[in-house]
Design a protein around this motif. Structure first.
Motif, PDB file in Angstrom:
ATOM      1  N   GLY A  38       0.827  -1.207   0.000  1.00 59.86           N
ATOM      2  CA  GLY A  38       0.000   0.000   0.000  1.00 59.86           C
ATOM      3  C   GLY A  38       0.859   1.254   0.000  1.00 59.86           C
ATOM      4  O   GLY A  38       0.584   2.214  -0.726  1.00 59.86           O
ATOM      5  N   HIS A  39       1.940   1.227   0.802  1.00 59.06           N
ATOM      6  CA  HIS A  39       2.823   2.390   0.865  1.00 59.06           C
ATOM      7  C   HIS A  39       3.441   2.684  -0.492  1.00 59.06           C
ATOM      8  O   HIS A  39       3.523   3.812  -0.923  1.00 59.06           O
ATOM      9  CB  HIS A  39       3.973   2.162   1.864  1.00 59.06           C
ATOM     10  CG  HIS A  39       3.521   1.890   3.262  1.00 59.06           C
ATOM     11  ND1 HIS A  39       2.205   1.943   3.639  1.00 59.06           N
ATOM     12  CD2 HIS A  39       4.218   1.578   4.380  1.00 59.06           C
ATOM     13  CE1 HIS A  39       2.106   1.664   4.933  1.00 59.06           C
ATOM     14  NE2 HIS A  39       3.317   1.426   5.403  1.00 59.06           N
ATOM     15  N   LEU A  40       3.892   1.607  -1.144  1.00 60.38           N
ATOM     16  CA  LEU A  40       4.612   1.896  -2.382  1.00 60.38           C
ATOM     17  C   LEU A  40       3.664   2.176  -3.532  1.00 60.38           C
ATOM     18  O   LEU A  40       4.091   2.525  -4.628  1.00 60.38           O
ATOM     19  CB  LEU A  40       5.641   0.803  -2.703  1.00 60.38           C
ATOM     20  CG  LEU A  40       5.224  -0.607  -3.024  1.00 60.38           C
ATOM     21  CD1 LEU A  40       4.845  -0.696  -4.484  1.00 60.38           C
ATOM     22  CD2 LEU A  40       6.404  -1.520  -2.747  1.00 60.38           C
ATOM     23  N   ALA A  41       2.376   2.075  -3.273  1.00 62.97           N
ATOM     24  CA  ALA A  41       1.398   2.518  -4.268  1.00 62.97           C
ATOM     25  C   ALA A  41       1.235   4.039  -4.234  1.00 62.97           C
ATOM     26  O   ALA A  41       0.618   4.626  -5.121  1.00 62.97           O
ATOM     27  CB  ALA A  41       0.053   1.851  -4.015  1.00 62.97           C
ATOM     28  N   PHE A  62       1.922   0.372  -9.661  1.00 63.62           N
ATOM     29  CA  PHE A  62       3.017   0.534  -8.707  1.00 63.62           C
ATOM     30  C   PHE A  62       3.122  -0.667  -7.765  1.00 63.62           C
ATOM     31  O   PHE A  62       4.215  -1.074  -7.383  1.00 63.62           O
ATOM     32  CB  PHE A  62       2.851   1.844  -7.918  1.00 63.62           C
ATOM     33  CG  PHE A  62       3.291   3.042  -8.710  1.00 63.62           C
ATOM     34  CD1 PHE A  62       4.596   3.502  -8.614  1.00 63.62           C
ATOM     35  CD2 PHE A  62       2.417   3.676  -9.577  1.00 63.62           C
ATOM     36  CE1 PHE A  62       5.019   4.588  -9.370  1.00 63.62           C
ATOM     37  CE2 PHE A  62       2.834   4.757 -10.338  1.00 63.62           C
ATOM     38  CZ  PHE A  62       4.137   5.217 -10.240  1.00 63.62           C
ATOM     39  N   VAL A  63       1.971  -1.226  -7.396  1.00 62.62           N
ATOM     40  CA  VAL A  63       1.996  -2.423  -6.550  1.00 62.62           C
ATOM     41  C   VAL A  63       2.665  -3.574  -7.302  1.00 62.62           C
ATOM     42  O   VAL A  63       3.526  -4.275  -6.768  1.00 62.62           O
ATOM     43  CB  VAL A  63       0.565  -2.813  -6.118  1.00 62.62           C
ATOM     44  CG1 VAL A  63       0.593  -4.109  -5.316  1.00 62.62           C
ATOM     45  CG2 VAL A  63      -0.064  -1.705  -5.295  1.00 62.62           C
ATOM     46  N   ILE A  64       2.257  -3.744  -8.555  1.00 61.98           N
ATOM     47  CA  ILE A  64       2.850  -4.808  -9.373  1.00 61.98           C
ATOM     48  C   ILE A  64       4.353  -4.579  -9.540  1.00 61.98           C
ATOM     49  O   ILE A  64       5.159  -5.500  -9.383  1.00 61.98           O
ATOM     50  CB  ILE A  64       2.165  -4.858 -10.769  1.00 61.98           C
ATOM     51  CG1 ILE A  64       0.714  -5.320 -10.625  1.00 61.98           C
ATOM     52  CG2 ILE A  64       2.924  -5.747 -11.730  1.00 61.98           C
ATOM     53  CD1 ILE A  64       0.545  -6.778 -10.268  1.00 61.98           C
ATOM     54  N   LEU A  65       4.711  -3.327  -9.818  1.00 62.47           N
ATOM     55  CA  LEU A  65       6.131  -2.987  -9.964  1.00 62.47           C
ATOM     56  C   LEU A  65       6.886  -3.312  -8.669  1.00 62.47           C
ATOM     57  O   LEU A  65       7.979  -3.878  -8.699  1.00 62.47           O
ATOM     58  CB  LEU A  65       6.278  -1.499 -10.309  1.00 62.47           C
ATOM     59  CG  LEU A  65       7.720  -0.980 -10.435  1.00 62.47           C
ATOM     60  CD1 LEU A  65       8.396  -1.573 -11.667  1.00 62.47           C
ATOM     61  CD2 LEU A  65       7.762   0.546 -10.504  1.00 62.47           C
ATOM     62  N   GLY A  66       6.272  -2.972  -7.532  1.00 63.44           N
ATOM     63  CA  GLY A  66       6.904  -3.248  -6.245  1.00 63.44           C
ATOM     64  C   GLY A  66       7.122  -4.733  -6.022  1.00 63.44           C
ATOM     65  O   GLY A  66       8.212  -5.165  -5.627  1.00 63.44           O
ATOM     66  N   ILE A  67       6.083  -5.531  -6.275  1.00 61.81           N
ATOM     67  CA  ILE A  67       6.197  -6.982  -6.110  1.00 61.81           C
ATOM     68  C   ILE A  67       7.312  -7.518  -7.008  1.00 61.81           C
ATOM     69  O   ILE A  67       8.154  -8.311  -6.589  1.00 61.81           O
ATOM     70  CB  ILE A  67       4.868  -7.691  -6.449  1.00 61.81           C
ATOM     71  CG1 ILE A  67       3.806  -7.360  -5.388  1.00 61.81           C
ATOM     72  CG2 ILE A  67       5.063  -9.205  -6.553  1.00 61.81           C
ATOM     73  CD1 ILE A  67       2.446  -7.963  -5.664  1.00 61.81           C
ATOM     74  N   PHE A  68       7.340  -7.008  -8.247  1.00 65.79           N
ATOM     75  CA  PHE A  68       8.345  -7.470  -9.199  1.00 65.79           C
ATOM     76  C   PHE A  68       9.755  -7.101  -8.724  1.00 65.79           C
ATOM     77  O   PHE A  68      10.674  -7.922  -8.768  1.00 65.79           O
ATOM     78  CB  PHE A  68       8.068  -6.876 -10.583  1.00 65.79           C
ATOM     79  CG  PHE A  68       9.152  -7.161 -11.582  1.00 65.79           C
ATOM     80  CD1 PHE A  68       9.301  -8.439 -12.108  1.00 65.79           C
ATOM     81  CD2 PHE A  68      10.043  -6.166 -11.966  1.00 65.79           C
ATOM     82  CE1 PHE A  68      10.321  -8.710 -13.012  1.00 65.79           C
ATOM     83  CE2 PHE A  68      11.061  -6.434 -12.861  1.00 65.79           C
ATOM     84  CZ  PHE A  68      11.202  -7.704 -13.395  1.00 65.79           C
ATOM     85  N   VAL A  87      13.325  -1.498   1.703  1.00 72.96           N
ATOM     86  CA  VAL A  87      13.989  -0.625   0.732  1.00 72.96           C
ATOM     87  C   VAL A  87      12.980  -0.112  -0.293  1.00 72.96           C
ATOM     88  O   VAL A  87      12.872   1.092  -0.550  1.00 72.96           O
ATOM     89  CB  VAL A  87      15.117  -1.390  -0.007  1.00 72.96           C
ATOM     90  CG1 VAL A  87      15.704  -0.521  -1.118  1.00 72.96           C
ATOM     91  CG2 VAL A  87      16.193  -1.849   0.963  1.00 72.96           C
ATOM     92  N   VAL A  88      12.208  -1.039  -0.837  1.00 72.99           N
ATOM     93  CA  VAL A  88      11.323  -0.685  -1.943  1.00 72.99           C
ATOM     94  C   VAL A  88      10.175   0.206  -1.468  1.00 72.99           C
ATOM     95  O   VAL A  88       9.874   1.231  -2.078  1.00 72.99           O
ATOM     96  CB  VAL A  88      10.779  -1.962  -2.631  1.00 72.99           C
ATOM     97  CG1 VAL A  88       9.726  -1.603  -3.664  1.00 72.99           C
ATOM     98  CG2 VAL A  88      11.921  -2.732  -3.281  1.00 72.99           C
ATOM     99  N   PHE A  89       9.550  -0.164  -0.329  1.00 75.45           N
ATOM    100  CA  PHE A  89       8.361   0.608   0.029  1.00 75.45           C
ATOM    101  C   PHE A  89       8.721   1.995   0.544  1.00 75.45           C
ATOM    102  O   PHE A  89       8.057   2.969   0.245  1.00 75.45           O
ATOM    103  CB  PHE A  89       7.447  -0.173   0.979  1.00 75.45           C
ATOM    104  CG  PHE A  89       7.651   0.044   2.451  1.00 75.45           C
ATOM    105  CD1 PHE A  89       7.245   1.238   3.045  1.00 75.45           C
ATOM    106  CD2 PHE A  89       8.183  -0.956   3.247  1.00 75.45           C
ATOM    107  CE1 PHE A  89       7.402   1.433   4.413  1.00 75.45           C
ATOM    108  CE2 PHE A  89       8.346  -0.756   4.607  1.00 75.45           C
ATOM    109  CZ  PHE A  89       7.965   0.440   5.186  1.00 75.45           C
TER     110      PHE A  89
END
Lengths: 253, 234
Positions: A38-41, A62-68, A87-89
């Motif tokens: 949610g944060h990285l969205a 952005f969620v998909i990008l984050g998971i990837f 790191v990512v979020f």
């Protein structure tokens, strides 16, 4: 249709689907994952708020990008996924604050379901029905995978395929969830109904059903309270959900 | 006159480049009970997983065509995270309620246990349920990982009896992993001694000499010291 009813319906469907899916995430110890996602969205949410399109549409890529990215970094570095998630979020949140319009920060962070448009609501409800339907289909096999991947594999279940579908469902529910509870609180809508249900259920059937019901109930109560108090619905939903959890502790045997 | 239900040839498994075991070759006949004996870390569980095809391996594992394999893993630590009733556990394997009741009867449990939560069962009951669950798809072969580990003494006896009964009643081929000699003597037709490689194979009374046993349980074998001997094995 009145704006209130539209918000209520969207909230109920999103809350119910989140609770239902959350009941699969709890035994996998993944309840918290929805938080960082949610944060990285947030950058996507910020873009949606600036350009005035559905924030779920902004959040999803952005969620998909984050998971990837987390998956890719884990493969490349062999570092623990939780550290890479941090790191990512955190980067996602940081980037979002460069261009998030400050007067809309509340909507981005804790959600704003009160002004949902008809089209967005219909779209969200349809996706929620689809999510719940898929969750119901994969539920027995996912439960077996949660119990023992080895048994599942020995049954010739394609564990990788099920996990992929499951991750996609999480990405979808997070993208929808930010609409209701914002980028900060998405972990709560999947985690709390499931733990409340876990306290009370005596069988898997009850557990699934109660998680769905508690998801619906807390959304409904939160949105009603918001109507009367003019406080934002997102935090009220979470507080209602937490209140149900507290009650469940005392009813637990 | 070949009665082999399983043929294994030159089986090697590596995790992250490190060999778990090497050079296993053996056959298992239909209806046979084979014990896989060895100390902790000998590769026993991994061998079962290789036979099931759930870990990558080199070499060949060939089951007779049409054979159905049931698997009972050693521990299911996560099962208590899911509020499953016994009935629902069987349903995960598409077993109907009637089928589940039949199986429960054959493993010495009454149907009233169907409504119980898996988390509330005793260790002996749980192990029998796991065995029953493996029986649900009518397998020809059962693979067991430490069928008696972590079960209280009373429960152990009931699991023993069940395994003996299964061995006689159905034409089941059973492969089980253990580190306890008593189980081997009591149940197995043949024993495969495993400690990173096969150290003996045959009838327990003949093969499990004191020497063979001390050899088997000696400190874990290091491959780099033995590589030049590979040709001598088997």
């Amino acid at each position: 249709m009145s704006q209130f009813l539209l918000s209520l319906l969207s909230g109920i469907f999103i809350g119910g689907a989140a609770g239902f899916l959350g009941s699969l995430m709890l035994p996998k110890r993944m309840s918290l994952v929805a938080g960082p996602l949610g944060h990285l969205a947030l950058p996507g949410i910020a873009l949606a708020l600036i350009y005035g399109f559905d924030i779920s549409l902004g959040a999803f890529p952005f969620v998909i990008l984050g998971i990837f990215l987390i998956w890719l970094f884990e493969r490349k570095t062999k570092l623990p996924a939780e550290a890479l998630t941090a790191v990512v979020f955190a980067t996602g949140v940081a980037v979002a604050f460069f261009f998030l319009p400050i007067e809309q920060a509340e909507a981005a962070l804790v959600g704003d379901i009160s002004s949902v448009h008809l089209g967005d609501a219909v779209f969200a409800i349809a996706i929620c029905v689809a999510i719940s339907f898929v969750v119901e289909i994969i539920y027995p096999k996912m439960t077996l995978i949660n119990v023992s991947e080895d048994i599942a594999k020995s049954q010739k279940i394609n564990v990788g395929k099920y996990n992929l579908v499951y991750l996609l469902l999480i990405a979808l529910i997070v993208a929808l969830g930010v609409k209701v509870v914002g980028g900060l609180l998405t972990a709560a809508i999947v985690a709390i109904p499931a733990v409340t249900s876990r306290n009370l259920a005596k069988s898997l059937a009850q557990y699934k059903f109660l998680a769905l019901i508690f998801g619906i109930l807390s959304s409904a109560v939160g949105i009603f309270l918001s109507q009367f108090t003019s406080l934002p619905a997102g935090p009220l939903i979470i507080v209602s959900s937490a209140f149900l959890f507290l009650i469940s502790i005392f009813l637990k045997r | 006159m070949d009665n082999a239900i399983l043929r294994v040839k030159d089986l090697n498994v590596k995790f992250d480049g490190e060999e778990v075991f090497i050079g296993l070759s053996f056959n298992v006949d239909e209806g046979e009970v084979l014990a896989i004996l060895g100390p902790n870390g000998a590769g026993k569980t991994t061998l079962l997983k290789a036979l099931l095809g759930i870990v990558p391996y080199e070499g060949t594992v060939e089951w007779r065509e049409g054979v159905k394999v049931g698997y009972v893993p050693q521990r299911l630590p996560f099962i208590k995270d899911v509020p499953l009733s016994v009935k629902e556990f069987f349903r995960l394997k598409n077993a109907s309620e009637n089928e589940a009741i039949e199986i429960l009867k054959s493993i010495g449990l009454g149907e009233e246990i169907l409504g119980k939560k898996i988390g509330d069962l005793s260790s002996g009951q749980f192990q029998r349920i796991l065995i029953g669950w493996a029986l649900a798809s009518d397998p020809n072969v059962l693979l067991f990982d430490e069928p008696l580990a972590g079960i209280d003494i009373g429960g152990q006896e009931s699991v023993y009896n069940l395994l003996e009964k299964l061995k006689e009643a159905k034409n089941l081929t059973i492969l089980f992993v253990t580190h306890e000699l008593s189980v081997v003597y009591r149940l197995a037709d043949r024993v495969l001694c495993l400690n990173k490689r096969m150290l003996c194979m045959g009838a327990p009374k003949e093969k499990l000499t004191p020497e063979a046993i001390s050899n088997l349980y000696a400190s874990p074998i290091k491959f780099y010291q033995h590589k030049h001997q590979e040709g001598e094995i088997s």
